[in-house]
Design an enzyme around this catalytic site. Structure first.
Site, PDB file in Angstrom:
ATOM      1  N   THR A 146       0.826  -1.169   0.012  1.00 59.95           N
ATOM      2  CA  THR A 146      -0.010  -0.202  -0.027  1.00 59.95           C
ATOM      3  C   THR A 146       0.785   1.276   0.106  1.00 59.95           C
ATOM      4  OG1 THR A 146      -0.229  -0.143   2.541  1.00 59.95           O
ATOM      5  CG2 THR A 146      -2.049  -1.203   0.753  1.00 59.95           C
ATOM      6  N   THR A 183      -2.171  -1.444   8.317  1.00 64.90           N
ATOM      7  CA  THR A 183      -2.568  -3.109   8.152  1.00 64.90           C
ATOM      8  C   THR A 183      -1.256  -3.824   7.906  1.00 64.90           C
ATOM      9  OG1 THR A 183      -4.410  -2.437   6.830  1.00 64.90           O
ATOM     10  CG2 THR A 183      -3.743  -4.783   6.762  1.00 64.90           C
ATOM     11  N   GLU A 269       5.241   4.715   8.331  1.00 60.93           N
ATOM     12  CA  GLU A 269       5.036   6.069   7.729  1.00 60.93           C
ATOM     13  C   GLU A 269       5.683   7.149   8.172  1.00 60.93           C
ATOM     14  OE1 GLU A 269       0.892   6.529   7.178  1.00 60.93           O
ATOM     15  OE2 GLU A 269       1.149   5.589   5.081  1.00 60.93           O
ATOM     16  N   ASN A 391      -1.230  11.593   6.825  1.00 64.05           N
ATOM     17  CA  ASN A 391      -2.535  11.120   7.327  1.00 64.05           C
ATOM     18  C   ASN A 391      -3.447  12.036   7.492  1.00 64.05           C
ATOM     19  OD1 ASN A 391      -2.074   7.914   7.645  1.00 64.05           O
ATOM     20  ND2 ASN A 391      -0.172   8.710   8.862  1.00 64.05           N
ATOM     21  N   THR A 396     -11.262  10.068   1.336  1.00 65.30           N
ATOM     22  CA  THR A 396     -12.801   9.331   1.001  1.00 65.30           C
ATOM     23  C   THR A 396     -13.361  10.007   0.044  1.00 65.30           C
ATOM     24  OG1 THR A 396     -13.515  10.418   3.059  1.00 65.30           O
ATOM     25  CG2 THR A 396     -12.704   8.381   3.285  1.00 65.30           C
TER      26      THR A 396
END
Lengths: 396, 396
Positions: A146, A183, A269, A391, A396
């Site tokens: 990702t 994840t 990250e 972040n 979305t």
């Protein structure tokens, strides 16, 4: 760089099917022979559909031949439609591979709460199956990435009764997906012949010192999955759940998982430094783990490491905030090998040496509570402004 | 702005004595008559010397006349010398005020692990006592500040049996001291006449909805102190631990503490927005509190709020990571009044309205688990790059 190979009898492939804009987003791991399997999943109350499905499939026991993984969409909080989509993926790949559909598992990683767009996946799976190859490892490792900056593959070989065994681990990191979630996905493939009992025991014992001993930001994901697949193609005598063979297998599995865990933290990250937190002298191992975990997750400690500031008061404070009761007067705090606090007082004589502390790429925080034999280690990383940039963007 | 006054019979002062370079760093609260007192301290295993001393003094019960507070140095992890210094402060101020030394309490806030430099404090205390005044409230509130951007004072009046009662709260915020630690100090002074039982009960019941229901960065301090002092000068009939008078007192105390808690979050280091997390429909209040606390502390949620990104998947994920078991399908997620997830699926019809979500100065996160009557609220704030700048600089 060491050569990364798949164990005997395993094939893999990875492609871009169209969930993401450009990068690879669909991978397949396949074994020519049925595999014994052990798996561990997230303990988050909110679980992604593929996690729920895989748990259900594995509950009945049985063998596994294939794992199909997509990145870009977590298929989580997607209701009944999500479960239907996960099943479609499992059935679709099973049909293409001509295996029973319960022998195909699914994993997903990516944005939470977005319905799956199934067409590119269903179309892509045919390409994926057609592309299966003994040289497909790197493609497959890329397909599960990702925000990872590099692929995470660890390969080891060892011998059981004269037979060479290969063990290959592939993981994707604790980055935030387009910055949506943390994840960890981890698949360890081996050609060892091993009993069902032994494979489960080995996986459980390795996770505590690897994937359960790392943190990037303390956020627990909805999709965490760790699987160990063994197809027995090495032809070794069966590894049972006790004895020398098991110990060797377990040790190698521990190294593979630990190395993958280290890579995940290194690739956290925005992280610039890996923090090794080691707590000893606690009354129990569980106490040590609590203290190490609280120190490793402390934002203030992460900031201090980022700034190269040996601010040991923050470590004392977060150790005390863990809920573990200890005598602060007995506590010893050692940063990058230099003691800052011992026997109830600050060790000021070392202040001239402190210029080097927390300046390296890897930093060490050691806390000795001098109250028992409990020990634990946790890997963490610093937090940077880049983490916040990554972040806080609208996604979305 | 409302007028801030001290309750009857209370005097205060605040000065710069020299612990910090320029700003005020020493404060005194004094009552002409002996006060009943209730106090709560940090649950950190590592406690600062003044906390240990005050706990000891209050264990024997008794009355309190004065609290002297220094900022700039936490007097924590300073060993026996630290305890000696805390006692010197208590004795010193008591002598100057001609009161028994057990009636003088001490608080400290600032850098951990640095020995106190006592001369400026001992010299300063004489100036402090000489400067005591009914108009010294703001000076005293300034003297306890660390990285706070504004003073935190709340003043309320109410009537018990025809007598006017004044209640004044002063707090310092959960900022990091020169960026070393998170500390909350909170003093609430009142001229109410109240029984020992009632004062304790009132304080305990108010903290759960105020100082124990806020978070800035999840780091627990070594110096947290909350004290309630009542000197009875209002001349009201004694407030006992039950009944209408008690309820009125408790309600006002709750408002004062809640308002102070709100100010602390608003002034969180680098914070730009206050986040109100409200969880309802949990099976128990304790479950609701766990979920609210995990959401409020989640770095990913804080980043989403900073970026104005209504990334509700992160809220679902952190709710599930709280350890509380619930049915994700029943969960409802409402951000700034707009439902994003309900009855097992994303509510996509509202997406056009989402432009306003998380854009205000105060933002609301509501999670309804639809499984019971448990409710809880936690105040939090976003995290910014400024937080990291403030807390990564070299200081020790």
């Amino acid at each position: 760089m060491k050569e990364h190979i798949l164990p005997k009898g395993f094939l893999a492939s990875g492609i871009h099917c169209g969930i993401k804009k450009k990068r690879k987003d669909l991978s397949l791991f396949y074994s020519e022979k049925a595999c014994k399997v052990a798996a561990l999943f997230t303990r988050n109350t909110v679980k992604a559909a593929p996690v729920l499905l895989a748990r259900e499939q594995l509950k009945k026991g049985g063998y596994v031949r294939a794992v199909v993984v997509n990145s870009g969409n977590a298929n989580c909080m997607t209701g009944r439609g999500g479960m239907r989509d996960a099943k479609r993926m499992a059935r679709g790949v099973a049909k293409l591979l001509c295996i029973p559909h319960r022998e195909a598992l699914v994993s997903s990683t990516g944005i939470i709460g977005k319905p799956m767009v199934m067409k590119p996946i269903m179309d892509g799976m045919a390409v994926l199956v057609a592309g299966l190859s003994t040289r497909g490892l790197i493609d497959a490792a890329e397909g599960i990435m990702t925000t990872d900056r590099f692929t995470k593959i660890v390969c080891r070989t060892f011998t059981v009764g004269g037979k060479k065994i290969i063990m290959t681990g592939i993981a994707k990191g604790a980055g935030m997906v387009k910055p949506d979630m943390a994840t960890v996905l981890c698949y360890i493939l081996t050609d060892a012949s091993i009993s069902q009992e032994a494979i489960k025991r080995a996986l459980s014992s390795s996770i505590d010192v690897s994937l359960n001993a790392i943190t990037v930001d303390g956020d627990m994901s909805t999709n965490d999955t760790m699987m160990l697949l063994a197809n027995g193609e090495a032809g070794n005598r069966l590894i049972r759940e006790k004895g020398k063979d098991f110990e060797l297998f377990r040790k190698n599995l521990e190294i593979v998982s630990r190395d993958l865990a280290g890579m995940i933290v290194r690739d956290g990250e925005g992280a610039s430094k890996v923090i090794k937190v080691r707590v000893k002298g606690a009354r129990t191992g569980s106490d040590a783990k609590k203290v190490a975990g609280t120190v490793a997750n402390s934002l203030l400690v992460k900031c201090a490491v980022l700034g190269g500031d040996p601010n040991w008061g923050r470590i004392a404070s977060s150790a005390g905030a863990s809920g573990v009761v200890f005598d602060p007067g007995k506590m010893q705090i050692i940063l990058d090998g230099i003691t800052f606090f011992k026997r109830g007082r600050a060790v000021s004589s070392v202040t001239r040496k402190t210029a080097s502390v927390f300046k390296g790429r890897d930093v060490r925080i050691e806390v000795d509570l001098h109250s028992g034999k409990g020990e634990a280690s946790v890997l963490s990383c610093d937090i940077s402004k880049k983490y916040i940039t990554l972040n806080s963007h609208y996604t979305t």
